[in-house]
Design an enzyme around this catalytic site. Structure first.
Site, PDB file in Angstrom:
ATOM      1  N   GLY A   1      38.296  29.594  36.464  1.00 45.47           N
ATOM      2  CA  GLY A   1      37.446  30.672  36.954  1.00 45.47           C
ATOM      3  C   GLY A   1      37.813  31.063  38.370  1.00 45.47           C
ATOM      4  N   ASP A   2      37.137  32.091  38.879  1.00 43.95           N
ATOM      5  CA  ASP A   2      37.345  32.573  40.254  1.00 43.95           C
ATOM      6  C   ASP A   2      38.758  33.098  40.471  1.00 43.95           C
ATOM      7  OD1 ASP A   2      34.694  31.605  40.942  1.00 43.95           O
ATOM      8  OD2 ASP A   2      35.588  29.601  40.994  1.00 43.95           O
TER       9      ASP A   2
ATOM     10  N   GLY B   1      39.673  36.204  40.181  1.00 45.49           N
ATOM     11  CA  GLY B   1      39.661  37.598  40.630  1.00 45.49           C
ATOM     12  C   GLY B   1      39.547  38.585  39.492  1.00 45.49           C
ATOM     13  N   LYS B   2      38.933  38.144  38.384  1.00 45.16           N
ATOM     14  CA  LYS B   2      38.815  39.007  37.198  1.00 45.16           C
ATOM     15  C   LYS B   2      37.994  40.261  37.487  1.00 45.16           C
ATOM     16  CE  LYS B   2      36.966  35.641  34.849  1.00 45.16           C
ATOM     17  NZ  LYS B   2      37.119  34.577  35.866  1.00 45.16           N
ATOM     18  N   GLY B   3      36.910  40.093  38.276  1.00 46.01           N
ATOM     19  CA  GLY B   3      36.016  41.218  38.530  1.00 46.01           C
ATOM     20  C   GLY B   3      36.733  42.391  39.154  1.00 46.01           C
TER      21      GLY B   3
ATOM     22  N   GLY C   1      30.121  34.736  38.574  1.00 46.72           N
ATOM     23  CA  GLY C   1      29.929  35.775  39.571  1.00 46.72           C
ATOM     24  C   GLY C   1      31.208  36.539  39.802  1.00 46.72           C
ATOM     25  N   HIS C   2      31.141  37.862  39.728  1.00 44.93           N
ATOM     26  CA  HIS C   2      32.304  38.694  40.021  1.00 44.93           C
ATOM     27  C   HIS C   2      32.066  39.417  41.341  1.00 44.93           C
ATOM     28  CE1 HIS C   2      33.710  38.877  35.537  1.00 44.93           C
ATOM     29  NE2 HIS C   2      34.001  37.747  36.142  1.00 44.93           N
TER      30      HIS C   2
ATOM     31  N   GLN D   1      34.010  32.990  33.647  1.00 44.09           N
ATOM     32  CA  GLN D   1      34.630  31.680  33.865  1.00 44.09           C
ATOM     33  C   GLN D   1      36.153  31.772  33.611  1.00 44.09           C
ATOM     34  OE1 GLN D   1      31.579  31.444  31.683  1.00 44.09           O
ATOM     35  NE2 GLN D   1      30.424  31.210  33.539  1.00 44.09           N
TER      36      GLN D   1
ATOM     37  N   THR E   1      26.969  30.156  43.756  1.00 39.31           N
ATOM     38  CA  THR E   1      26.268  29.060  44.428  1.00 39.31           C
ATOM     39  C   THR E   1      26.599  28.948  45.910  1.00 39.31           C
ATOM     40  OG1 THR E   1      28.046  27.490  43.943  1.00 39.31           O
ATOM     41  CG2 THR E   1      26.306  27.731  42.282  1.00 39.31           C
ATOM     42  N   GLY E   2      27.675  29.574  46.348  1.00 37.17           N
ATOM     43  CA  GLY E   2      28.111  29.425  47.730  1.00 37.17           C
ATOM     44  C   GLY E   2      28.852  28.128  47.990  1.00 37.17           C
TER      45      GLY E   2
ATOM     46  N   ARG F   1      31.722  25.347  48.315  1.00 34.83           N
ATOM     47  CA  ARG F   1      33.137  25.363  48.656  1.00 34.83           C
ATOM     48  C   ARG F   1      33.957  25.003  47.424  1.00 34.83           C
ATOM     49  NH1 ARG F   1      37.666  22.694  50.269  1.00 34.83           N
ATOM     50  NH2 ARG F   1      38.555  23.097  52.351  1.00 34.83           N
TER      51      ARG F   1
ATOM     52  N   LYS G   1      45.492  37.202  44.608  1.00 32.74           N
ATOM     53  CA  LYS G   1      45.387  36.498  45.893  1.00 32.74           C
ATOM     54  C   LYS G   1      46.744  36.055  46.438  1.00 32.74           C
ATOM     55  CE  LYS G   1      40.637  35.189  46.472  1.00 32.74           C
ATOM     56  NZ  LYS G   1      39.734  34.177  47.019  1.00 32.74           N
TER      57      LYS G   1
ATOM     58  N   ASP H   1      48.352  37.448  48.761  1.00 34.61           N
ATOM     59  CA  ASP H   1      48.360  37.613  50.214  1.00 34.61           C
ATOM     60  C   ASP H   1      47.901  36.358  50.953  1.00 34.61           C
ATOM     61  OD1 ASP H   1      45.928  38.554  48.810  1.00 34.61           O
ATOM     62  OD2 ASP H   1      45.089  38.666  50.828  1.00 34.61           O
TER      63      ASP H   1
END
Length: 434
Positions: A13-14, A16-18, A41-42, A225, A302-303, A305, A332, A334
């Site tokens: 997950g995470d 950058g799908k959104g 979350g996106h 996810q 959730t914020g 890390r 990502k 960059d």
């Protein structure tokens, strides 16, 4: 001919799908979410403004697009209403643009409470869930006791089912977890208020999707996810509670197999993971801190890390195989701009014997694995503002070629995300017309 596309995360997950869904939606008519809940979350950045969506598909930011929540999505009514209000404040209309399956399972306060109590009791052996009640809601679905959106429109049945479910959970909450029970009357009152709010959004989703296909409309299926969190094919038990691999589309939306034309796998140029579970390339040094800060690796839900590590080509190749991926989007990139050397995992060895482990899912003991790395030169220059592939640094082109050659089977990287903004995207080949 319409070319329908699936956006699937290839890691934990995470990825950058959104952003990629949002970018591609200008070419689509429908965006469909088919699994997961508000644990996903996106994060989108439009004109320097950050918008975070947890349930409503990213395509809602394009006013010509119809967004759909399929039956495989578990819906927190309170969270959905919050998102609807947030979009309304941004003057984004949902009228005749957001449709919901009547078969969606509801995520309710007792799900969230039992999720939190379980995680707290497990302490350092916990799964690391988002504590949003997603797992318990899916348990209810599998156990055939869940409340679904359609139950809101039969008040006597709703009361009967809710009473039984709350008795089931309160027995555990009070007697096993030694906590205060949830209140039947409060939950019932809140549910009865939802009837009119959702009524004009409920649709027969399989019928809509089949009609859209027949009318040559373009559909994007938006995964939540990542594939390595799939309940069946991920790093069990440290997984989500739904199928985040390709099969989830068909069970979670009612779409037909022949309506899928391209499966775009989204891959972060390095790896991240939230919560517990195996992570063979995880870093625990200065590079971990660098990737976390440069990539702003904090969960949008959730914020928390995120754990960070180098790109794992062994696991990526397996997820490409499992999901019949057509092409890849690398995101990502960059974040790696300043590095003089970049590592990618190309194999595993046993920590104790140096035996080469070709298949970690067959070997099973993740704790004994150590990654074997290939060191690649970095490009050590900013790629910000570059709009065409040919202008990218040679070292970055070689990095991309190495990934493609490792995966093989003529799987190409067709898109690159080189920043959070919608416009910071490079198209190498048109993913809608492969």
């Amino acid at each position: 001919m319409n070319r329908n596309i699936v956006i699937l995360g290839m890691q934990w997950g995470d990825e950058g799908k959104g952003k990629i869904v949002d970018f591609l939606t200008s070419h689509a008519n429908y965006v469909v979410r088919y699994q997961g809940g508000h644990n996903a979350g996106h994060t989108l950045v439009i004109n320097n403004k950050q918008i975070i969506l947890h349930l409503i598909p990213s395509g809602i930011l394009h006013d010509h697009v119809i967004c759909i929540l399929g039956n495989g999505v578990v819906i927190s009514p309170s969270n959905l209403l919050q998102e609807m209000d947030m979009l309304s404040e941004l003057n984004i209309s949902l009228e005749n643009r957001l449709f919901i399956s009547h078969n969606c399972t509801l995520v309710l306060p007792y799900h969230e409470k039992i999720d939190i109590l379980r995680e707290d009791m497990l302490k350092n052996k916990c799964i690391g869930t988002t504590r949003k009640g997603i797992g318990p809601a899916y348990e209810d679905k599998v156990s055939r006791r869940s409340l679904r959106i359609c139950d809101l429109y039969n008040t006597s049945l709703l009361k009967y089912k809710l009473k039984n479910i709350i008795n089931y959970y309160n027995f555990q909450i009070v007697n096993y977890y030694k906590s205060d029970p949830v209140d039947y009357n409060i939950i019932l009152e809140d549910l009865l208020k939802l009837k009119e709010l959702f009524k004009n959004k409920i649709r027969d989703i399989p019928l809509i999707l089949n009609q859209a296909y027949d009318n040559n409309k373009k559909i994007i299926f938006e995964g939540a996810q990542g594939a390595l969190l799939d309940l069946d094919h991920g790093t069990f038990p440290y997984v989500t509670s739904s199928n985040s691999t390709i099969g989830g589309i068909f069970t979670g939306s009612g779409a037909c197999f022949n309506q899928i034309h391209n499966i775009l796998g989204i891959v972060k140029a390095y790896c991240t993971r939230v919560g517990s579970g195996p992570f063979p390339t995880e870093l625990k040094d200065e590079m971990d801190e660098y990737l976390c800060q440069q990539g702003q690796e904090f969960g949008s839900t959730t914020g928390r890390r995120r754990r960070t590590g180098w790109l794992d080509l062994v696991l990526l190749s397996r997820m490409v195989m499992l999901n019949s991926v057509s092409s890849l989007c690398l995101t990502k990139i960059d974040v790696l701009d300043e590095l003089s050397e970049i590592k990618v995992c190309i194999a595993y060895k046993n920590k104790n014997t140096d035996q080469v482990i070709s298949n970690p899912f067959e070997y099973l003991n993740w704790e004994e694995l150590k990654p074997v790395y290939k060191n690649l030169p970095g490009w050590k220059t900013s790629i910000k503002g570059i709009t065409v592939f040919s202008d990218l640094p040679d070292a970055l082109k070689n990095y991309i070629s190495y990934i493609e050659n490792y995966i093989g089977n003529n799987i190409k990287i067709d898109m690159l995300s080189i920043g959070p903004e919608r416009i910071e995207t490079i198209i190498i080949r048109d993913v809608f017309n492969l």
